[in-house]
Design an enzyme around this catalytic site. Structure first.
Site, mmCIF file in Angstrom:
data_model
loop_
_atom_site.group_PDB
_atom_site.id
_atom_site.type_symbol
_atom_site.label_atom_id
_atom_site.label_comp_id
_atom_site.label_asym_id
_atom_site.label_seq_id
_atom_site.Cartn_x
_atom_site.Cartn_y
_atom_site.Cartn_z
ATOM 1 N N SER A 141 162.596 62.390 21.374
ATOM 2 C CA SER A 141 162.038 63.386 20.462
ATOM 3 C C SER A 141 160.925 62.710 19.686
ATOM 4 O O SER A 141 160.894 61.478 19.556
ATOM 5 C CB SER A 141 163.126 63.869 19.490
ATOM 6 O OG SER A 141 162.574 64.609 18.418
ATOM 7 N N TYR A 154 170.425 62.574 14.078
ATOM 8 C CA TYR A 154 169.427 62.886 15.102
ATOM 9 C C TYR A 154 168.303 61.857 15.086
ATOM 10 O O TYR A 154 167.915 61.327 16.132
ATOM 11 C CB TYR A 154 168.874 64.288 14.870
ATOM 12 C CG TYR A 154 168.048 64.824 16.016
ATOM 13 C CD1 TYR A 154 168.666 65.317 17.162
ATOM 14 C CD2 TYR A 154 166.660 64.847 15.955
ATOM 15 C CE1 TYR A 154 167.921 65.814 18.221
ATOM 16 C CE2 TYR A 154 165.912 65.344 17.013
ATOM 17 C CZ TYR A 154 166.545 65.825 18.135
ATOM 18 O OH TYR A 154 165.801 66.312 19.189
#
Length: 274
Positions: A141, A154
């Protein structure tokens, strides 16, 4: 890498980016095994591809972090199509947001977002070295290059996914193993936009941060960028090219970047609830 005739495994393939990548791979002449924890969704995704390109895809349900499931997916690919040429470690979860995430929350996110990559590479890379080629694609990401406002789990695990992909490329790149790392910002998936509204302020903050940082892409747009990058064998795959400028700004002046992120976070907290 030329994709015609290649065999790929795509985890997290029941929808979102994974299903879009599988569709794009098949369009290029590859054959694909889709895996996902959700049996219904992965079966449906495979059936949709099969409806237009029969014999090009198989599916299996299971946990992408499990060594047993990774082995089962590889066995299925080999029995149906042949030796695995590409592995897309695409499955990922957001996890509990905020600092108060429990040890159990952390363990779950680390398992899926990091150890699923490690276990797949551990199984496949030695074989690829012997064969003289193979391709590992990690879905991380932009959070793995920058950070993720609202979610420590995350952000940290995506940084780890980027770090592991880098290490793989440095260590095995001269032995024929290719590695790419996909680092998008917002893509229109259930990870970004779940069916239910965010449950708390941190989750809402995380969603706002992603949706306002840049344009939210379709899954097909993200997959097209992946296919293009595979053709060039590029390490860093950026569906949002502006991420590279952000990353350079971060490295050029870390303190200034952190101050800017704090201001951005405050502006998001001041936005009215939608």
């Amino acid at each position: 890498m030329q994709l015609e005739g290649k065999v790929a495994i795509v985890t997290g393939g029941g929808g979102g980016i994974g299903a879009a990548i599988a569709t794009a791979l098949v369009a290029q002449g590859a054959r694909v095994v889709l895996t996902d924890l959700d049996e219904r969704s992965v079966t449906a995704a495979a059936a949709e591809i099969e409806s237009t390109t029969p014999g090009s895809v198989a599916s299996i349900a299971g946990d992408a972090a499990s060594s047993a499931h990774i082995e089962a997916a590889i066995d299925l690919a080999e029995s149906r199509f042949g030796p695995v040429d590409l592995y897309f470690a695409n499955a990922g979860i957001g996890g509990a947001p905020g600092l108060l995430a429990s040890d159990e929350d952390w363990a779950k996110v680390v398992e899926v977002n990091v150890m699923g990559h490690v276990r797949a590479a551990r199984r496949l890379v030695p074989e690829w070295v012997e064969r003289g080629g193979g391709y590992f694609i990690a879905t991380a990401s932009a959070a793995g290059l920058l950070t993720q406002i609202g979610s420590a789990t995350y952000s940290v695990t995506k940084h780890a996914a980027v770090g592991f992909a880098e290490w793989l490329d440095v260590t095995y790149g001269d032995q024929g193993v290719r590695v790419s790392c996909l680092c998008p910002m917002g893509v229109d998936t259930k990870l970004l936009r779940p069916d239910d509204a965010p449950a708390d302020d941190d989750a809402l903050l995380m969603q706002r941060a992603v949706e306002t940082a840049g344009r939210v892409l379709t899954t097909a747009e993200a997959a097209d960028t992946v296919i293009e990058a595979l053709g060039d064998e590029r390490f860093l795959i950026l569906p949002h090219p502006e991420v590279l400028d952000m990353y350079r700004q971060k490295g050029a002046d870390y303190d200034r970047w952190i101050r800017g992120m704090r201001r951005y976070q405050q502006s998001l907290k001041q936005e009215p609830a939608s």
